[in-house]
Write a protein that holds these residues in place. Structure first.
Motif, short mmCIF file in Angstrom:
data_model
loop_
_atom_site.label_atom_id
_atom_site.label_comp_id
_atom_site.label_asym_id
_atom_site.label_seq_id
_atom_site.Cartn_x
_atom_site.Cartn_y
_atom_site.Cartn_z
N UNK A 94 -2.34 -9.66 7.77
CA UNK A 94 -2.28 -11.02 8.33
C UNK A 94 -3.21 -11.21 9.53
N UNK A 95 -3.71 -10.09 10.06
CA UNK A 95 -4.52 -10.16 11.29
C UNK A 95 -5.99 -10.44 11.04
N UNK A 96 -6.46 -10.22 9.82
CA UNK A 96 -7.90 -10.35 9.62
C UNK A 96 -8.26 -10.80 8.23
N UNK A 97 -9.55 -11.09 8.00
CA UNK A 97 -10.03 -11.55 6.71
C UNK A 97 -10.04 -10.40 5.69
N UNK A 98 -10.18 -10.72 4.41
CA UNK A 98 -10.23 -9.68 3.37
C UNK A 98 -11.39 -8.71 3.61
N UNK A 99 -11.13 -7.44 3.42
CA UNK A 99 -12.15 -6.40 3.54
C UNK A 99 -12.02 -5.46 2.35
N UNK A 100 -13.12 -4.85 1.97
CA UNK A 100 -13.08 -3.79 0.96
C UNK A 100 -12.51 -2.55 1.65
N UNK A 101 -11.27 -2.20 1.31
CA UNK A 101 -10.53 -1.19 2.07
C UNK A 101 -10.16 0.00 1.19
N UNK A 102 -10.51 1.19 1.65
CA UNK A 102 -10.08 2.44 1.01
C UNK A 102 -8.82 2.93 1.71
N UNK A 103 -7.75 3.08 0.97
CA UNK A 103 -6.46 3.47 1.53
C UNK A 103 -6.20 4.94 1.20
N UNK A 104 -5.99 5.75 2.23
CA UNK A 104 -5.71 7.18 2.08
C UNK A 104 -4.29 7.42 2.58
N UNK A 105 -3.37 7.71 1.66
CA UNK A 105 -1.95 7.82 2.00
C UNK A 105 -1.48 9.26 1.95
N UNK A 106 -0.67 9.65 2.93
CA UNK A 106 -0.16 11.03 3.00
C UNK A 106 0.88 11.32 1.95
N UNK A 107 1.45 10.29 1.33
CA UNK A 107 2.35 10.53 0.19
C UNK A 107 2.35 9.30 -0.71
N UNK A 108 2.95 9.44 -1.86
CA UNK A 108 2.93 8.36 -2.85
C UNK A 108 3.76 7.14 -2.47
N UNK A 109 4.94 7.28 -1.87
CA UNK A 109 5.66 6.07 -1.47
C UNK A 109 4.83 5.18 -0.55
N UNK A 110 4.11 5.78 0.39
CA UNK A 110 3.27 4.96 1.28
C UNK A 110 2.11 4.34 0.51
N UNK A 111 1.54 5.07 -0.44
CA UNK A 111 0.47 4.51 -1.27
C UNK A 111 0.98 3.30 -2.04
N UNK A 112 2.17 3.41 -2.61
CA UNK A 112 2.73 2.31 -3.39
C UNK A 112 3.11 1.13 -2.50
N UNK A 113 3.60 1.41 -1.30
CA UNK A 113 3.91 0.34 -0.35
C UNK A 113 2.67 -0.45 0.02
N UNK A 114 1.55 0.25 0.24
CA UNK A 114 0.29 -0.43 0.57
C UNK A 114 -0.18 -1.30 -0.59
N UNK A 115 -0.06 -0.78 -1.80
CA UNK A 115 -0.47 -1.56 -2.98
C UNK A 115 0.32 -2.86 -3.07
#
Length: 395
Positions: free
Chosen positions: A276-297
């Motif tokens: 909510x703080x900024x405009x869309x960006x092409x973002x690579x998400x690196x998650x330390x575990x799968x629950x956090x990866x799924x939460x980001x998605x």
């Protein structure tokens, strides 16, 4: 047990085949392996059980069993069972303490169940206490294990800051410790090779960005679990290093650090606030575990930015594997830790320590990248046995 004999397995087998001369040495060794496969007095095993425990060819095991039966060292039980007639020397029944963090994630559940199963198969008495991820409870349980006078403790708690206090209780009592995932002073470590697992995921992310985004990402989002301590954080460091190694230009991208607390829900809320703080960006998400990866998605999808993110997870949990099969998912991969196999390795390590043998200070699980292209070949039975094969969500 009828017909029992107070002789050692191998001495008896050797006497049985001694008349065949030096060429029978291999047969003696194989006979010993078969007899040792009967781990507890009264064990009834099928031929397939013996083959699994000895890694022997089925035809060889069957032939040796017939010989052992003819010599009275093995007897048939029912149509397909076998039982050793040998009574070995009295064997100590070891009491093993298992301090688990709980079964609140697929990873923790898989580790806990695998340790329970392997301990039972080894004939250990398991004293299990569940801290439910409470630091204070973990410390109380350490004191309880000392009172229980267990021979060895397997620690699987989730708070790095408590590790020195927990370990001190066992060191004072002279009880050896195996620490799963979170290092404890003086303990033998078993778990992830976190930095290496991170490198595997990071290099794959770098290759994906090069192939699909022309080598450019506006931001790199790092999802950590700070409470787990420095060692699990190496996963994220390894992923970032792997991306930079494969794609040096990404070093110029904005870095966004978020403590997702290891949770899908917490990560969803934190990433939602960030978007909510900024405009869309092409973002690579690196998650330390799968629950956090799924939460980001879920957060990126809610914001309508799913096509502007690409995600790499860790653990290759069943939920992540299902996500990899979903059409159009931003998840491109997750690094497998195979927690369903932890128990076998930890209990073998337990047996070695209790036998008074030296062990290395740290031992690691195997890691492998699981992607949309390999998930079905690596986990072909997911659809058939989803609960039985549930494997990972996060330390």
């Amino acid at each position: 047990m009828s017909g029992g004999r107070n002789v050692s397995h191998c001495d008896t087998a050797e006497a049985m085949v001694a008349r065949n001369g030096a060429d029978a040495v291999q047969a003696v060794q194989r006979a010993c392996r078969l007899l040792r496969a009967f781990q507890r007095e009264g064990d009834v095993l099928r031929l397939r059980d013996l083959v699994e425990r000895t890694a022997m060819h089925k035809a060889t095991a069957s032939r040796l069993l017939r010989t052992l039966e003819s010599e009275g060292l093995v007897e048939r039980v029912g149509a397909v069972g076998f039982r050793s007639t040998i009574r070995g020397p009295a064997r100590t029944t070891y009491r093993i303490g298992f301090a688990t963090r709980g079964v609140d994630t697929p990873f923790s559940r898989a580790v806990t169940e695998s340790v329970e199963r392997a301990a039972m198969e080894a004939g250990f008495e398991l004293v299990m206490l569940n801290s439910h991820r409470s630091a204070r409870t973990a410390l109380r349980h350490a004191e309880a294990m000392v009172r229980e006078a267990v021979h060895l403790v397997i620690e699987f708690q989730s708070h790095e800051r408590m590790a020195p206090l927990v370990a001190a209780r066992f060191i004072e009592a002279g009880i050896p410790v195996i620490a799963i995932e979170i290092p404890h002073p003086g303990a033998t470590f078993f778990g992830a090779n976190n930095y290496q697992a991170g490198l595997i995921g990071g290099r794959a992310m770098g290759r994906w960005i090069k192939d699909h985004w022309h080598g450019r990402a506006d931001a790199v989002m790092l999802l950590r679990e700070d409470a787990a301590g420095a060692l699990p954080r190496l996963r994220v460091s390894g992923m970032l290093a792997g991306v930079h190694e494969t794609l040096p230009a990404v070093e110029q991208a904005q870095t966004i650090d978020i403590d997702g607390q290891g949770s899908l829900e917490k990560t969803f809320e934190a990433v939602r606030r960030r978007l909510r703080l900024g405009p869309p960006q092409a973002t690579a998400v690196l998650a330390a575990n799968d629950p956090m990866a799924l939460g980001a998605i879920r957060a990126f999808e809610e914001a309508g930015r799913a096509t502007r993110c690409v995600v790499m997870g860790q653990n290759a949990s069943q939920d992540a594997r299902m996500e990899l099969r979903r059409k159009g998912t931003p998840l491109i991969g997750s690094v497998a830790y195979f927690p369903e196999r932890y128990g076998d390795s930890v209990i073998r390590l337990t047996e070695t320590i209790l036998a008074g043998k030296l062990v290395p200070p740290a031992m690691f699980t195997r890691h492998e990248l699981v992607t949309t292209g390999t998930v079905d070949s690596l986990y072909p039975l997911d659809e058939r046995l989803p609960q039985a094969l549930s494997t990972a969500a996060a330390p």
